[in-house]
Structure formats: C-alpha cells, structure tokens
Design an enzyme around this catalytic site. Sequence first.
Site, short mmCIF file in Angstrom:
data_model
loop_
_atom_site.label_atom_id
_atom_site.label_comp_id
_atom_site.label_asym_id
_atom_site.label_seq_id
_atom_site.Cartn_x
_atom_site.Cartn_y
_atom_site.Cartn_z
N THR A 100 33.34 56.04 32.01
CA THR A 100 34.77 55.96 32.31
C THR A 100 35.63 56.55 31.19
O THR A 100 35.35 56.35 30.01
CB THR A 100 35.16 54.49 32.58
N GLU A 119 31.44 48.56 38.08
CA GLU A 119 30.32 49.11 38.86
C GLU A 119 30.75 49.55 40.26
O GLU A 119 30.10 49.29 41.26
CB GLU A 119 29.19 48.07 38.94
N GLY A 120 31.88 50.23 40.32
CA GLY A 120 32.40 50.71 41.60
C GLY A 120 33.35 49.68 42.19
O GLY A 120 32.93 48.55 42.46
N LEU A 125 42.14 21.87 43.34
CA LEU A 125 42.50 21.05 42.19
C LEU A 125 44.02 20.80 42.10
O LEU A 125 44.46 19.91 41.38
CB LEU A 125 42.02 21.69 40.88
N ALA A 185 39.58 59.23 34.21
CA ALA A 185 38.52 59.33 35.23
C ALA A 185 37.77 58.01 35.34
O ALA A 185 37.02 57.64 34.43
CB ALA A 185 37.54 60.46 34.88
N GLY A 186 38.02 57.30 36.44
CA GLY A 186 37.33 56.03 36.69
C GLY A 186 36.44 56.18 37.90
O GLY A 186 35.30 56.65 37.81
#
Length: 396
Positions: free
Chosen positions: A135, A377-378, A352, A139-140
């Site tokens: 990464t 991971e996507g 809760l 750009a990912g």
Amino acid sequence: MSMIDLSIGRDLEAQLEQVRRLGREHLRPLGIEADSRREPVPPDHPFFALAWRMGLGQPLGVEERPASGPRSGARRGVVLAEEMSYWDRGMSVAMPGLGLGGPPLLSMGTPEQKERFLAPFRDRERPHWAAFGMTEPGAGSDVAAIQTTAVRTGDDWVLNGAKTFISNSMRADWIVVWATVDRGAGRAGHRAFVVERGTPGLEDMRYEHKMGLIAYESSSFTLRDCRVPAANLLGGERYYAERAGFKGAMRSFNATRPAIAAMAVGIARAAYDAARDFARTRYALDRPIPRYQRVREKLARMARKIEAGRLLCWRAAYLADLEQSNEIEASMAKAFAAGMAQEATGLAVEILGDAGVTRDAYVEKLYRDVKAMDIVEGTGQIQRLVIARRLVGLPA
Ligand SMILES: Cc1cc2nc3c(=O)[nH]c(=O)nc-3n(C[C@H](O)[C@H](O)[C@H](O)COP(=O)(O)OP(=O)(O)OC[C@H]3O[C@@H](n4cnc5c(N)ncnc54)[C@H](O)[C@@H]3O)c2cc1C
C-alpha cells in the site's frame, strides 16, 4: 464440490488450549494496556519472547510445503486466528512471525532466498518479524497503481517511493516491498524486493495512530535511493519473465484471507460473550434485560451469524489446503465475517446501553478494533466486486 472436514485433531486442540491460556493471561491484558496507553506493545516485551519460544506466532495459515502428506496450514490458521483474535486481535497481529511477508517469500522465493530469509525465523531464542509493503499513499485497493519505482543499476536495484500502513514494518527483519519497473505497465511491471532492516535509504519509519488495534504498529516509510542487491529480487529475473509475477503472489493470499476473516469472527465472539455475560449478570441483579425479546433476538442473531462466518472461513481454508481455487470462498468469508463482526460489536454496545459506551467498557474497544477488519486484506467492497465478477464470469 467437496465436503468440509471439520475435525481438528489432537495437536491443534492442544495448541488451542495453549492459546486460551496465553490469551487470558497475556493477549487480552496486553491489548487493553496498549489501547489505554495508545502505544503498540514494544518488540522487546518479554511476552513475545515467551510466545516465540513456545512456537506461537502470527496465525496466518502460511506454511512451507510439507515434505509429505496433505497441507493443513490454512485450516490450522483459521482455528488459531479466531482464538487469538478472540482474546485480542491487535495482539494476534503483533505476534512475531513472517506475517504477510510469508506468502510471497514462500510462493515466489528461490530456494536460496528462502534459506537466507527464513533462517532468522528458525531462531527460537529471539522473536523475529517480517512485513509486506504494497500500500502507498496513492494506491490502496488499486494495487496496479503503485508508484514506487525500481531501477536496475549494476548489481543493485534502486528503489524510490513511499509505503503506508505496513503492519509490523518498524520491527521487521525484512519487508517485502512491491515496486514497479514501468509505471505504465500495471501489474506486469511489478517486482517484489526483500528490503532488510538497516538498508540505507529505508527512511522516515513512523507509526500511524489508529482508532483501534493499537497493540500492533502500522507504519509508513520512505524509500529514498534505497539500494538492494539483485539477489533480493524475489524469485529472480526469471520468475517475472516466465509468468505474470503479481498474479502468482496474489494467489498465495488465498491461504491468508480466510485467516484474516477468522480474526473478525474472533472479535465477534468476544463481543457476543461480553453481551451475553452482561445480560446474565443484569438478570441475576434483578434487572430484566434478558426478558426483553429484542435483547434475546440480538444475542441469537449474533450467535447465528458467528457460526455462519466461521463455516465460511473453514471452507475457504479447507480448499486452500487442498490447493483448489478458493478465490470466491475466501472473498465471501472475508466480506461476510468483517461485516458480521461490525454488526456484532454494534449490537453488544447496544445491549450494554450506557455501560457500553464508557471509555473502559471492553465492548467499546471491540467496536473501535473491528472497523479496520473491513479495510485490511481487501476492503469489503473489493471482496464483493471479486465475488460479483466471478459470478457473472467477468475477467479478474
Ligand atoms: C490496520 C491496517 C493494516 C494494514 N496492513 C497493511 C500491510 O501490512 N501491508 C500493506 O501493504 N497494506 C496494509 N494496509 C493497507 C490496506 O491494504 C489498504 O488500506 C486497503 O487495501 C485499502 O486501500 P485504501 O485504504 O487506500 O483505500 P482505497 O482503495 O482508496 O479505498 C477507499 C474506499 O473506496 C472503495 N473502493 C476502492 N476501489 C473501489 C472500486 N473499484 N469500486 C468500489 N469501491 C472502491 C474501498 O472499498 C474503500 O471503501 C493496512 C491497512 C490497515 C487499516
């Protein structure tokens, strides 16, 4: 279509028991401590040495091909990943080991590279980490767009660029860094390099402050005229000449994606247990929480979806062990489990009530921890695209 073998076996059962004990005594307390200090657990923390000596590392389902017999690493991976993440997902990634650096080394590395870069990991005296650097700030999901360049000069490659959110890279012995020899060529231009700690030009290492999963560091760094020997080009020149290298490497993630999905199942289970225990305690104290139909329905919904998520992970891992295609199953497991875990932590906070949103409520931490599971991971969106593409027969 093959059936899933649901047997665990005695060895794995014993290892699970070990993880439960370590989880109760170390993983959860350390994860909570890191969260409240807002600092990752340092690599020289004695727990890492202890776990490493016991043979426990990051549970990602990565294994060297066994000399004989069938593979079982992916299945072991999902079972251990769920359990470790149940105790603390941040700590399960902070654990020493090859991490995501393992799949490319094991699937693409030459025998000499494997020997050289795996050697430190065979030393059980001191814990070791590796990392995977794809990464970039620009750009990912669209990995084809990476801008880090690799230029061959004499016996070296010179890398220039920036990487971001690279897990454990600050403490890693080496990082698999992805770069391009031709920005216009997309994936065909990609090359993977093993960049060792201390290499001049590997600079500006700093960790990103995350909302959750504080126990492990996600670091960013710069590569400035960073020279790596030609011997560190993963797979050697031939690898890229013979096949579309990038695709080969990505296939090796078929084993790790189910484990990452199983980590989401672990977080969901922790949220479920906290909500169920709260409802029971309130009941004992004569507050009628479990009598409310809506509360019971929420608990039942969580339990039902946790089971479904686990089965998807197991099936994807089972196929990976059989070395059968599992792209669609792994994407389904990841897309479903991450969304389900997000829902489960949200429901736990709801059950809760006000106690769920206080800073020291455990479910409040889970609520923050879980968010990144849909990104790593996507992303969930990308998994859904992968599934849809396969369903309608579009090319990847
Ligand atoms: C805790 C954590 C640990 C990480 N560890 C690592 C690591 O070890 N190594 C590493 O290399 N990276 C790591 N990453 C980075 C991670 O892989 C990326 O964050 C991920 O790939 C998404 O990329 P991005 O964040 O740039 O988002 P983008 O790709 O910019 O996406 C932003 C949004 O747009 C959506 N989107 C993107 N493309 C499309 C499309 N075509 N169609 C529809 N929607 C789209 C996404 O789903 C997302 O919702 C880590 C990230 C986190 C949060």
